[in-house]
Design a protein around this motif. Structure first.
Motif, short mmCIF file in Angstrom:
data_model
loop_
_atom_site.label_atom_id
_atom_site.label_comp_id
_atom_site.label_asym_id
_atom_site.label_seq_id
_atom_site.Cartn_x
_atom_site.Cartn_y
_atom_site.Cartn_z
N LYS A 506 3.10 23.35 -21.31
CA LYS A 506 1.75 23.87 -21.50
C LYS A 506 1.08 24.12 -20.14
CE LYS A 506 -2.69 22.85 -23.72
NZ LYS A 506 -3.46 21.90 -24.56
N ALA A 509 2.19 27.39 -18.80
CA ALA A 509 1.58 28.48 -19.57
C ALA A 509 0.13 28.68 -19.14
CB ALA A 509 1.65 28.16 -21.06
N TYR A 545 7.77 29.41 -21.96
CA TYR A 545 6.35 29.26 -21.62
C TYR A 545 5.51 30.28 -22.39
CZ TYR A 545 8.54 26.74 -17.76
OH TYR A 545 9.32 25.90 -17.01
N ASN A 548 4.44 29.11 -25.85
CA ASN A 548 3.55 27.96 -25.98
C ASN A 548 2.29 28.32 -26.75
OD1 ASN A 548 1.24 26.09 -24.79
ND2 ASN A 548 3.19 25.02 -24.55
N MET A 551 -0.60 30.02 -24.89
CA MET A 551 -0.35 31.43 -24.59
C MET A 551 -0.53 32.28 -25.85
SD MET A 551 0.62 33.55 -22.10
CE MET A 551 1.51 32.62 -20.85
#
Length: 576
Positions: A506, A509, A545, A548, A551
């Motif tokens: 996280k 991201a 990523y 996530n 995002m």
């Protein structure tokens, strides 16, 4: 704007009874323009008869030296030699004669030295001068007296006989303060209207004269002056809880033929609303702040509130700084000095040793090479040290004891008659019940917030992020109105203050989103390969990523669109 200020610096204000106050917003170069105008004046008129003599007042001694350095670039002022430009501070005053101080063409001093001289006309301390220019708001000292101050002062007296006489002077006042406290007047401020017999003071002064050697003379004379201030019925004071706060009415603004104040927060502080004493001649907002953002974390940051929330606020700041660790951004954290140690310790856990904190040995170059800096109210106004920084986090309201707000205001307003003030000023939930007095307090707080925030991005095209930890809507509104074209305030989720840990996935991201938000224009593309390189992640792990939740949230809100090889920024957004 510059032409108007330049004209008054060179030719005078033609208004000897009032200060002309320039409320240019921070970052426009008021001080630099004044220096340039004075240099031009002497280059044009330096050897004429009756040439102007200037008195410039700066907040810090470092500002004094910097101003002297700038003014000495004038060839005409150099021709006066020792009587050209002089900068006086506590460090170098012994190096100059009284004749040099009184006769130099431009004298630069600190606020502290100006306040000390304000017991009498300025000519007595600095010689005959024409133009007074004060940089930043002058705050006359507010003195206080309670049991702690009594004990400290009593310990300075070396003989019991002197202590006994000292007790006769001050115990009646101390007992009166104790009585008010025992009556539980916690929700009131009591106007000080006490009168005490001066006979004990006269006895103490006689003892001081007989029993003071050269080594103790200055300290004992200071004690006598402080007691005389307490006894002076013309001085204005307020009692809150068990402490008396008061100001010396003998010290007041002293003026010359022409008088100018440069104060970026002059249009939101109440101090300059007294039209008989001040004329705010320019308060236009010029810098476009449309690329800057204001965010608010609604949390109680009063003195008691900070005790309850300080650890969580530090965790929140750690979380936000962790997100920018691999992004080329710098953050300034402004707080109370009493909270600076805890903040610094917490930030070092996140950022290691790459944190700047001002001290006597620190250099401005150090601040430019760190990720973050911690500074505090009372030490921040007028500083250019953080001019290149991108983020300013303001942690805690600069809450002074409530009587101090009124005393500062009344020190500017010389028309107040202390004998006509009510015996009690009511409080409610730690604030003034009177709307007028509460407006004064909030204006002070908003001005402190603004002065702290404008230490960063001091340029004509700022791209700053201001994060305020406060729940005072009125203060926030006044603060926002000082920024031309800035968007609405974004309120952060208060629950995020409780967030303790962020997963590594996280965190990456979030770093990607912050990079896109800060560095990519709306409608522009950024190649995934370039984004991965900017954040410092391998391309093989890049897709995880992008999947996530944080995002995907911005994808759903149509802030960004993730394509095969690139990402398009579809609208402005803030990563929360």
């Amino acid at each position: 704007m510059k032409q108007q200020l330049q004209h008054e610096v060179k030719n005078g204000t033609n208004d000897p009874n009032r200060f002309h106050v320039y409320a240019w917003e921070a970052g426009l170069g008021k001080s630099t323009h004044v220096n340039n105008s004075i240099r031009e004046y002497f280059n044009d008129h330096g050897f004429e008869s009756n040439v102007n003599k200037y008195l410039i007042v700066k907040k810090f001694k470092t500002d004094v030296y910097e101003t002297v350095e700038q003014l000495e670039k004038s060839d005409a002022l150099k021709m006066y030699g020792d009587y050209g430009v002089l900068g006086i501070t506590g460090d170098n005053i012994a190096s100059y004669t009284t004749e040099q101080v009184r006769n130099c063409k431009v004298l630069v001093i600190t606020h502290t030295r100006y306040i000390a001289a304000c017991e009498k006309e300025l000519i007595e301390s600095f010689g005959k001068r024409d133009v007074l220019i004060i940089d930043e708001q002058v705050q006359f000292p507010v003195m206080k007296f309670g049991r702690a101050e009594y004990n400290t002062k009593r310990q300075q007296i070396h003989l019991y006989e002197g202590q006994a006489l000292f007790d006769k002077c001050l115990l009646p006042l101390l007992e009166w303060l104790d009585t008010i406290y025992k009556e539980k007047e916690y929700n009131n401020i009591i106007t000080f209207k006490g009168e005490f017999s001066k006979e004990p003071l006269n006895d103490f002064k006689k003892w001081v004269k007989k029993n003071t050697n050269a080594g103790r003379k200055n300290k004992y004379n200071e004690l006598v002056q402080e007691i005389e201030s307490l006894y002076n019925k013309n001085n204005l004071g307020f009692i809150h809880n068990d402490t008396l706060f008061f100001i010396d009415q003998g010290k007041r603004f002293r003026k010359l033929k022409s008088n100018i104040i440069l104060d970026a927060s002059a249009d939101i502080t109440p101090l300059y609303q007294l039209k008989n004493h001040f004329n705010v001649v320019e308060k236009r907002l010029s810098i476009n702040h449309s690329q800057s953002k204001i965010m608010c974390m609604p949390v109680n940051t009063s003195k008691s509130g900070m005790k309850n929330y300080r650890d969580n606020i530090i965790k929140d700041i750690q979380h936000r700084l962790r997100k920018m660790k691999n992004i080329d951004k710098q953050a300034l954290i402004v707080c109370h000095k009493e909270n600076s140690t805890e903040l610094l310790t917490g930030l070092k856990q996140t950022l290691g040793e790459k944190i700047y904190i001002p001290n006597e040995e620190s250099m401005e170059e150090e601040a430019l090479q760190t990720i973050a800096a911690v500074d505090w109210y009372g030490n921040i106004v007028g500083k250019n040290t953080y001019r290149e920084y991108d983020i300013c986090m303001i942690v805690g309201t600069f809450n002074m004891p409530l009587p101090v707000y009124l005393l500062q205001f009344f020190q500017y307003n010389r028309q107040v008659d202390p004998t006509h003030l009510p015996d009690k000023l009511e409080l409610e939930s730690g604030h003034f019940k009177s709307e007028k007095f509460e407006e004064i307090r909030k204006a002070f707080v908003a001005a402190d917030f603004y002065q702290a925030a404008r230490r960063i991005q001091r340029n004509q095209n700022p791209k700053a992020v201001y994060i305020l930890y406060t729940y005072d809507e009125d203060v926030l509104h006044a603060f926002k109105n000082k920024f031309k074209e800035i968007g609405d305030v974004l309120y952060l989720n208060r629950e995020s203050i409780m967030e303790k840990e962020v997963s590594p996935r996280k965190e990456k991201a979030i770093q990607m989103l912050m990079y896109i938000a800060e560095n990519v224009e709306v409608g522009e593309l950024i190649a995934k390969q370039n984004l991965a390189h900017a954040i410092g992640v391998s391309e093989s792990n890049f897709s995880r990523y992008l999947k996530n939740d944080v995002m995907q949230k911005h994808v759903e809100q149509e802030h960004i669109e993730i394509r095969n090889k690139d990402i398009i920024k579809k609208s402005d957004f803030v990563v929360v």
